[in-house]
Enzyme design. Structure first.
Site: not given
Ligand code: GLY
Length: 388
Positions: A101, A161
Site C-alpha cells: 500500500d 486494490d
Molecule cells: N484496500 C483495503 C480496503 O479497501 O479496505
C-alpha cells in the site's frame, strides 16, 4: 449504457458548500491530527488519533492538501509539511511498510506535497516508497504481492486494490528517468486485469498464482461477502484503477474493461446510487452501505471522462454528479457535533460466514471515504492536477 434520468446532479453551489464544510472540518481537526493521524475508521462517528503506522494514514494528509487547495489556508500547508516529515521517517525506518500500500500512503501525502508546494522531502519519501513497492514484485508471476512475507506460497497473490498503488510507480519513473518502476507497473496491470475481472465484469478481490510456475490459480475474497460475489469497494477500485491504468498506458484494450466494470457497478446500485458493502445486496437489504465506494467510483468516472469521446465523457460526468449528489444529500456529515469525519455509512471490513476478514469500521466514516469524497468534489469544481 445505463443512465438514471430521474436522478438529480450535484450543483456548483452544493459542491462549493460541501468543500467549504469539509475544509472547515479538516482545519478544526488539525488541533489533534497534525502530529498524529486519523484512525482508519471512526467509532460512533469520531476518529481517534493514531501514529503513522497503518496503510490508511496518507488519506488524512491527502484531505489536508485538498483543503489547502480549496482554501489556501497556510495552517494546512504547515500541517501537510509536518506530516510529510513523518512519512519520510516512516519509510526511512521501514515502519509497517512490508505490504503493497505504498501508493495509498505516499501519493495523497508526499507526491501531493511535492506537486503542490514543491516539498523536497515529499519527493524523497515517495521515491523511497516506490523502491519499497517494487521490492514486492514477483518476476515469475509478474505481479506485486499484496500482503505478507514474500517467501510463502500462501501469500502469492495480488488484490484489485493495488491498481491504486501503481500511479506512484509511474510518477517515480517520470521523476527519476528510470523506467524500472513503470515497467513493473505495466506488468502488474496486465496480470491483474487478465485475472481479477470475471466474464460478467464483476471482480475478484484477490487472486492467487502458482508460486513455482506463476500460472493463474484461483480467485478468492477477503473483504467481500463470499468468493463469487462482488465486494463493492473492490469493484470501485476496479473502476478507478482501470481509468488510471488507461491514463498511464493508453492501452486501448483497457477502455472496454473500464466501461464494463463500471456498468456492472452501476447495474448493482440501489435506488440512491450508493452501494451496499457488497454488490450482492440491494434495495430492501438491512446490510450496511459502503459510501466510500460511491466516491471512489465517481473519481474513476471523472478521470476516464478526460480520455473519451464528448458523448461518453458527458455520460460519465453526469453519472459522477448524480452519485455525488446522493453522497452529499444522504451520507455527508452536515454538523460537526455529529462526527469529526466527512462521510457517514462506510464499511471497512465486515465479517461474513464466508469471508476471511476481521470485523471493524462497519457503518462508520472511514479515512479513504472522506478523502475520495473531497477528491471527487475537487474534480467537479476544477481541472484538478491529480495526486495519483
Ligand atoms: N484496500 C483495503 C480496503 O479497501 O479496505
Amino acid at each position: 449504457m445505463l443512465t438514471f434520468p430521474d436522478k438529480k446532479e450535484i450543483t456548483k453551489e452544493e459542491i462549493e458548500a460541501a468543500l467549504d464544510f469539509s475544509s472547515a472540518q479538516v482545519i478544526e481537526n488539525l488541533a489533534i491530527f497534525t502530529h498524529a493521524f486519523q484512525k482508519a475508521y471512526s467509532e460512533n462517528g469520531f476518529y481517534q488519533p493514531i501514529p503513522n503506522n497503518y496503510w490508511t494514514t496518507g488519506f488524512w494528509t491527502g484531505e489536508i492538501w485538498l483543503a489547502y487547495e480549496h482554501t489556501g489556508d497556510e495552517r494546512l500547508r504547515e500541517a501537510g509539511e509536518i506530516q510529510i516529515d513523518s512519512f519520510l521517517e516512516r519509510i526511512d525506518k521501514k515502519i509497517e511498510v512490508d505490504h503493497h500500500d505504498m501508493g495509498f500512503l505516499y501519493s495523497p501525502s508526499c507526491v501531493a506535497g511535492y506537486k503542490l508546494v514543491g516539498s523536497k522531502k515529499g519527493r524523497e519519501a515517495a521515491i523511497k516508497a516506490a523502491d519499497q513497492l517494487i521490492s514486492r514484485f514477483h518476476p515469475v508471476g509478474e505481479f506485486i504481492q499484496a500482503w505478507g512475507t514474500m517467501d510463502a506460497p500462501e501469500n502469492y497473490r495480488l488484490i484489485i486494490d493495488c491498481l491504486l498503488n501503481l500511479p506512484l510507480l509511474y510518477w517515480a519513473s517520470e521523476e527519476t528517468g528510470d523506467d524500472k518502476y513503470k515497467t513493473i507497473a505495466d506488468k502488474h496491470i496486465h496480470t491483474a486485469l487478465a485475472n481479477v475481472i470475471r466474464e460478467d465484469y464483476s471482480t475478484w478481490h484477490t487472486f492467487f498464482f502458482d508460486s513455482v510456475t506463476g500460472a493463474p490459480h484461483h480467485g478468492a475474497t477477503c473483504q467481500g461477502y463470499r468468493d463469487g460475489s462482488a465486494w463493492a469497494r473492490g469493484q470501485a477500485w476496479g473502476v478507478y484503477g482501470t481509468a488510471l491504468a488507461y491514463k498511464y498506458t493508453y492501452r486501448e484494450e483497457y477502455l472496454p474493461i473500464f466501461k464494463n466494470v463500471c456498468e456492472y457497478f452501476l447495474a448493482h446500485l440501489p435506488k440512491d446510487l450508493v452501494p451496499y458493502w457488497d454488490l450482492e445486496f440491494t434495495d430492501g437489504s438491512d446490510q450496511p452501505r459502503d459510501s466510500s465506494s460511491a466516491s471512489i467510483a465517481a473519481c474513476g468516472m471523472l478521470e476516464m471522462a478526460k480520455y473519451l469521446t464528448d458523448e461518453d465523457s458527458a455520460h460519465y460526468r453526469t453519472l459522477a454528479r448524480q452519485i455525488m449528489k446522493s453522497v452529499y444529500d444522504n451520507y455527508a456529515v452536515k454538523d460537526k457535533k455529529e462526527s469529526n469525519g466527512l462521510v457517514l455509512h462506510s464499511t471497512y471490513s465486515n465479517h461474513s460466514p464466508y469471508n476471511t476478514c476481521n470485523h471493524y469500521g462497519v457503518d462508520e466514516c472511514n479515512s479513504w471515504g472522506d478523502y475520495f469524497y473531497m477528491e471527487a468534489l475537487t474534480r467537479l469544481k476544477k481541472d484538478w492536477r491529480l495526486y495519483w
